[in-house]
Design an enzyme around this catalytic site. Structure first.
Site, PDB file in Angstrom:
ATOM      1  CG  LEU A 248      -1.839   1.235   1.337  1.00 18.29           C
ATOM      2  CD1 LEU A 248      -2.779   1.324   0.138  1.00 18.29           C
ATOM      3  CD2 LEU A 248      -2.628   1.196   2.630  1.00 18.29           C
ATOM      4  CE1 TYR A 249       6.216   5.185   1.776  1.00 19.59           C
ATOM      5  CE2 TYR A 249       7.473   3.545   0.567  1.00 19.59           C
ATOM      6  CZ  TYR A 249       7.364   4.815   1.090  1.00 19.59           C
ATOM      7  OH  TYR A 249       8.380   5.715   0.931  1.00 19.59           O
ATOM      8  CB  ALA A 250       4.638   0.529  -3.441  1.00 25.13           C
ATOM      9  CB  THR A 252       0.255   5.965  -0.861  1.00 28.01           C
ATOM     10  OG1 THR A 252       1.500   5.597  -0.254  1.00 28.01           O
ATOM     11  CG2 THR A 252      -0.877   5.198  -0.196  1.00 28.01           C
ATOM     12  CE  LYS A 253       6.202   8.329  -0.417  1.00 25.60           C
ATOM     13  NZ  LYS A 253       6.367   9.779  -0.184  1.00 25.60           N
TER      14      LYS A 253
END
Length: 438
Positions: A248-250, A252-253
């Site tokens: 999810l971090y990726a 959002t980026k």
């Protein structure tokens, strides 16, 4: 022509096939309908009344009650004394210097970038919410370090639009270095809302203020090498596909890069995205492997080392913080002016994305071996299969574009960089009397 009679009985026909008996008179049906309507109205008013009573009697919710919004710890701001500190910190002290707002200034990269900008005479104002994703005391220590160099760090949240507008009212920033974000790959499985709040909503909040500013600043912001996700082509190039995020971090980026494109296209904002590759060094983040490996090795605790399927090697393109800082400053220096003014685009604007890495992936097992030698302690290694938590097997940066456009050339190898980190770590946690968290 004969006149068609109205087919009034269709309103009473059931929507599904079955036996149906027509009422002899419509009046009993109307009475029952009015009675049902009265009951419905009664229960509706009762239900609404209960909701109203609940909200009137409930205490006002705290912004910290929702973990995804825990970063809204905005302290009091404003007033003549506060504005004086803001102006003083952002004042340019060198010829042709920049006036830069650095978000996430008390973070790892933010602290080093802010200090480097200040040292060369640029005006620097920091902004940070000091959330508790990792030990806030480390962020406060970084803040104190910046204060000694003349950088004022405003405590506030990037989603606080009123605060952002006030900062731009007080200072006409020429540039924004947007580093504030919810970091970490694995934490997204525990608190996904914090990533949307910081990395997407926070970015939009910042861009909204920037596009309405007059003049508009040029923006450099932190994307991530994580956007390459499940891409198997190495080394990773800026032209490679980034539509298969592994966390999810990726995601959002990646969303942030698309949002940046939109604001560049519509409002003429000059925007540069930087894809960092596993940054390490003094004052680093405790959630990074090199940091908690050091802590656990010293404590004699076993350290988990992941391996890919079929005993495959997990490797990272570890990039020393000083090299990252050079790339950040070069990005600011080569950023063209935004072409809009007050929210109106007046021409095409610069839009760039760069990899900032070291170009030399190192197996995590080698990282542990280096730490063992530097700490003079044997690590208790525990080999584990890589879990499905968003981690990828390897990262490897192609930096030819950054080298050509920015003159970016990393010079610190992992052995040298870790030696500097270990020296800082031992000094910080012994001389300050602090204990490493965990």
């Amino acid at each position: 022509m004969s006149q068609l009679k109205p087919i009034s009985h269709l309103d009473n026909t059931p929507s599904t096939p079955g036996k149906f008996k027509m009422d002899k008179s419509p009046y009993p049906h109307r009475l029952r309908w009015h009675s049902s309507l009265a009951k419905l109205a009664f229960w509706s008013f009762l239900f609404l009344g209960l909701i109203l009573i609940f909200f009137l009697r409930s205490p006002s919710p705290s912004p910290l009650s929702d973990p995804s919004r825990r970063s809204l710890r905005t302290s009091n701001w404003g007033g003549p004394a506060w504005e004086k500190r803001v102006r003083s910190s952002a004042r340019v002290r060198s010829r042709n210097g920049l006036s830069v707002l650095v978000t996430g200034a008390a973070g790892f990269v933010g602290t080093h970038v802010s200090a480097a900008l200040k040292r060369r005479g640029d005006g620097v104002l920091g902004l940070d919410n000091f959330n508790d994703y990792y030990e806030p005391s480390l962020k406060r220590a970084r803040q104190a370090l910046l204060e000694r160099t003349g950088v004022f760090v405003v405590e506030g949240d990037i989603n606080d639009s009123a605060l952002l507008r006030k900062l731009f009212d007080v200072v006409a920033f020429t540039h924004v270095m947007h580093l504030a974000a919810q970091a970490g790959v694995r934490y997204a499985m525990q608190n996904p809302g914090s990533y949307v709040h910081s990395n997407i909503a926070g970015l939009v909040s910042m861009l909204e203020v920037c596009k309405s500013a007059s003049p508009q600043p040029a923006i450099v912001w932190a994307s991530s090498s994580s956007v390459y996700g499940l891409n198997s082509k190495v080394p990773f190039s800026e032209k490679d596909r980034t539509d298969q995020p592994a966390s999810l971090y990726a995601a959002t980026k990646k969303a942030g890069e698309e949002i940046a494109h939109t604001y560049n296209h519509i409002y003429g904002l000059s925007i540069t995205g930087l894809r960092f590759f596993t940054v390490y060094g003094p004052w680093g983040r405790p959630d990074m492997a090199y940091f908690f490996f050091t802590k656990d090795i010293l404590k004699g605790k076993p350290i988990p080392i992941f391996e890919a399927p079929n005993h495959g090697t997990v490797a990272r393109d570890f990039t020393y913080i000083d090299d990252i800082v050079k790339g950040c400053l070069a990005s600011l220096d080569t950023a063209e002016k935004s072409t809009g003014n007050g929210g109106k685009k007046r021409g095409p604007a610069q839009l760039r994305v760069f990899n900032l890495g070291n170009t030399s992936p190192v197996p995590v097992t080698d990282l542990v071996s280096i730490l063992e030698k530097l700490l003079k302690v044997k690590a208790k290694r525990v080999m584990l299969k890589m879990p499905r938590n968003g981690d990828v097997q390897f990262t490897h940066a192609n930096i030819s574009f950054a080298h050509r456009e920015l003159g970016y050339k990393p010079t610190t190898d992992l052995q040298t960089g870790l030696k500097k980190f270990v020296r800082w770590y031992l000094s910080y946690y012994s001389n300050s009397g602090k204990k490493a968290a965990g």
